[in-house]
Design a protein around this motif. Structure first.
Motif, PDB file in Angstrom:
ATOM      1  N   PHE A 124       0.828  -1.209   0.000  1.00  0.00           N
ATOM      2  CA  PHE A 124       0.000   0.000   0.000  1.00  0.00           C
ATOM      3  C   PHE A 124       0.864   1.261   0.000  1.00  0.00           C
ATOM      4  O   PHE A 124       2.012   1.251   0.470  1.00  0.00           O
ATOM      5  N   PHE A 125       0.281   2.341  -0.512  1.00  0.00           N
ATOM      6  CA  PHE A 125       0.763   3.685  -0.221  1.00  0.00           C
ATOM      7  C   PHE A 125      -0.088   4.200   0.933  1.00  0.00           C
ATOM      8  O   PHE A 125      -1.319   4.063   0.916  1.00  0.00           O
ATOM      9  N   ALA A 126       0.542   4.776   1.936  1.00  0.00           N
ATOM     10  CA  ALA A 126      -0.177   5.294   3.103  1.00  0.00           C
ATOM     11  C   ALA A 126       0.204   6.752   3.283  1.00  0.00           C
ATOM     12  O   ALA A 126       1.393   7.085   3.359  1.00  0.00           O
ATOM     13  N   TYR A 127      -0.791   7.625   3.345  1.00  0.00           N
ATOM     14  CA  TYR A 127      -0.537   9.062   3.424  1.00  0.00           C
ATOM     15  C   TYR A 127      -0.669   9.555   4.867  1.00  0.00           C
ATOM     16  O   TYR A 127      -1.701   9.366   5.511  1.00  0.00           O
ATOM     17  N   ALA A 128       0.407  10.138   5.358  1.00  0.00           N
ATOM     18  CA  ALA A 128       0.512  10.495   6.780  1.00  0.00           C
ATOM     19  C   ALA A 128      -0.260  11.763   7.119  1.00  0.00           C
ATOM     20  O   ALA A 128      -0.276  12.725   6.341  1.00  0.00           O
TER      21      ALA A 128
END
Length: 444
Positions: free
Chosen positions: A331-335
């Motif tokens: 996944f890409f996870a956006y902080a």
């Protein structure tokens, strides 16, 4: 009689690994500081198994049930009486302590050795085992798949109990090699080699699972293989519970800051020096994939994650034998936050890295050199001259100095998560990011 060319004759058969409706990974561009070249990656390492593209119908002679019945019949007869033209042909891949049998040789103008799986005929397998007093029953063989167009059915067998097989097979220039070593040694631009790696990974996962599931977890009685080794069943008539191969799902995520110009990379104490990678963690019961991404990120680094976007998945059968096959779900996870609080029990360190620094790490890391070094190591093992060498020493900058950091090679899903992000325009949104092909920067 050894057969090394019956497998993987068509690269198109290694497709069939669906990454995402919006993600195209069939081709990645590898950009070098010296040259630009394109390579074809039909799937991640260990995916795209050409023997699993389709399962024959039950009545088909290449199906698991039909092939298993034929196997039982053949094992009842002396291997010397097996006619060479008997159809279908049975090829067996021996494993020892999780290591598949392999061979290595140089062909044509190649300067780098190529490894291949050590398939042997059923008759040869029986003769070798009988030489050491081992009588193999049909339950010892695990069905891997078939190639009907080549009239071949493939099996795997665990021969860990007999140490005498090592010199016996070694005299034929065969050796048992760690799957992780074969993974690094595989030329990811070679679809045939990637297919062999996928077959070996599938076989190791099944055999390790068989070793772990010898007894019923419900009543404690012994389990017996069923469906040509594709499942097991409790031998207790009052129980008869079915047991299926174990898969351990793991989320692996590249955490990106709100401005989309920094990525969070971490180090574990077991990593080789200077290697940084993505965060990862096992999924807990009653938890969604997205929830696991947010929980693991917060537990290990204290970073709060908002949006979570799926990238792709990868089978990972190179872990410890107690975890026979992990499924890495990327996944890409956006902080939503940036302050890092590292859990020192889980990680050695975690830091934000700029896009420029990550690009440099991809540029300087000599993944191709590491692959060639590992291929040479396999060749030496098969010749009985194994020498210790740290593959991390091959990740050098052009000047000959050690690169300040590098990330895992193209055999790992972490590489593709990181390189996809690093080579996109900083203004690219999460949705747009997944619609564009991935690219890796590498000194080839």
């Amino acid at each position: 009689m050894l057969c090394l060319s019956l497998l993987l004759s068509s690269s198109s058969s290694s497709s069939g690994f669906l990454l995402s409706k919006t993600l195209t990974l069939t081709k990645r561009t590898i950009i070098s500081s010296l040259t630009t070249m394109s390579i074809s990656l039909n799937s991640h390492a260990f995916a795209g198994n050409p023997l699993r593209s389709k399962t024959p119908k039950t009545h088909d002679p290449f199906s698991p049930s039909s092939a298993f019945e034929s196997l039982k019949t053949r094992l009842l007869h002396n291997p010397e009486n097996h006619p060479p033209s008997e159809s279908p042909l049975f090829k067996v891949l021996p494993f020892r302590k999780g290591r598949p049998l392999a061979s290595s040789f140089v062909t044509g103008d190649d300067v780098v050795p190529s490894w291949h799986l050590g398939w042997i005929s059923l008759a040869d397998c029986e003769r070798i085992l009988e030489k050491y007093g081992l009588q193999q029953r049909e339950e010892s063989f695990v069905y891997l798949g078939s190639r009907a167009e080549e009239d071949v059915v493939y099996w795997a067998i665990d021969v860990s109990e007999e140490g005498g097989l090592v010199p016996e097979l070694g005299s034929r220039q065969f050796c048992f090699v760690e799957l992780r070593t074969l993974m690094v040694a595989t030329d990811w631009a070679d679809s045939l080699a990637m297919g062999e790696l996928a077959v070996a990974g599938h076989a190791r996962a099944l055999l390790e699972w068989h070793n772990l599931s010898r007894f019923c977890g419900h009543c404690g009685e012994k389990t017996v293989p069923m469906e040509a080794g594709r499942r097991k069943q409790c031998s207790n008539e009052l129980c008869k519970i079915r047991v299926y191969p174990r898969i351990d799902p793991v989320v692996i995520m590249l955490v990106i800051d709100r401005e989309n110009d920094r990525a969070l990379l971490s180090r574990q104490s077991r990593f080789v020096p200077r290697m940084w990678s993505c965060l990862a963690g096992f999924i807990e019961p009653g938890e969604s994939l997205e929830e696991a991404v947010r929980r693991e990120t917060y537990e290990e680094t204290g970073i709060e994650v908002g949006e979570v976007v799926y990238h792709s998945s990868q089978p990972w059968p190179v872990g410890p034998s107690s975890i026979p096959c992990q499924l890495m779900v990327g996944f890409f996870a956006y902080a939503n936050s940036v302050e890092i609080d590292v859990d020192k029990e889980e990680l050695e360190d975690a830091q934000w890295h700029s896009r420029e620094d990550v690009r440099k790490a991809l540029t300087f890391a000599e993944y191709k050199k590491a692959q060639r070094t590992a291929a040479t190591k396999v060749d030496q093992i098969c010749k009985g001259v194994e020498r210790g060498q740290s593959l991390s020493a091959d990740f050098n900058v052009e000047s000959g100095e050690l690169a300040p950091m590098f990330i895992p090679g193209p055999f790992a899903i972490a590489h593709h998560l990181i390189s996809t992000w690093a080579n996109q325009d900083p203004s690219t949104s999460a949705a747009t990011l997944l619609k564009q092909p991935s690219s890796s920067i590498s000194n080839l």
